[in-house]
Write an enzyme that holds these catalytic residues in place. Structure first.
Site: not given
Length: 213
Positions: A114, A117-119
């Site tokens: 997401w 978070i992950c970006l």
């Protein structure tokens, strides 16, 4: 990173892409965008990267639980095994960062599920290490519209450049006289460009009609 002038635009020879966690678990709680749009856009971006020879790193998180990379994306690079991580922050995994460093490329293009978070995590860390970071907002998504929007705002404040996937590929192409990539890129736009693809198909039809007249 220069934000203005010709050097601020993307160049295929200086670009590298990391596509992060486009997996079933993440899609199951994606609410910032229509999931089919994210699938379309990230696959279109990956296909364009292949046209221009831009190195593309695929990565997943705990694949056994989160699921395999979506088929459409894996099909673009059928021989590439995604790097499977336990780190939430991709930029803490040397299996990923070593590949980026070895490329010598400084224009780092990221898309992830997401966004918040992950970006956000790898983008912020990579910015601190001197990379020019570009985030593809319509090939990324969050658990809510607010989560996505706040993450993009945070990343812009940190120095990342938000872009959409068709803006990325247009900067890579830069000039339609570059025929070595124009034809293949047109195929990508026809397949994934939505209304732009429809308009291009119409233009090609008119050109063919004129040629027969």
């Amino acid at each position: 990173m220069s934000k203005t002038g010709l050097p601020a635009l993307l160049r295929p020879e200086d670009s590298i892409i990391v596509l992060i966690d486009h997996q079933p678990y993440q899609f199951a709680n994606l609410h910032s965008h229509e999931p089919t749009m994210i699938v379309n856009n990230v696959v279109g971006l990956a296909k364009a990267a292949k046209v221009f020879g831009v190195p593309t790193i695929l990565t997943t998180v705990i694949e056994d639980r989160g699921g395999n990379l979506i088929k459409g994306l894996q099909d673009v690079f059928p021989d590439q095994k995604p790097i499977d991580r336990t780190f939430i922050n991709t930029w803490q995994d040397p299996n990923v960062t070593d590949l980026v460093k070895e490329s010598g490329r400084k224009q780092l293009i990221l898309a992830a599920l997401w966004t918040e978070i992950c970006l956000a995590m790898p983008a912020i860390q990579a910015l601190g290490e001197g990379y020019d970071v570009f985030i593809v907002t319509d090939a990324s998504g969050g658990v809510s519209a607010e989560a996505h929007d706040m993450a993009v705002r945070r990343l812009v404040q940190a120095g990342a450049v938000p872009m959409t996937w068709m803006a990325v590929i247009s900067e890579w192409q830069r000039d339609w006289a570059r025929v070595e990539s124009a034809s293949e890129l047109s195929t990508v736009v026809l397949e994934h460009g939505g209304a732009s693809g429809v308009a291009l198909a119409w233009e090609l039809q008119l050109l063919q009609s004129a040629a027969r007249a």
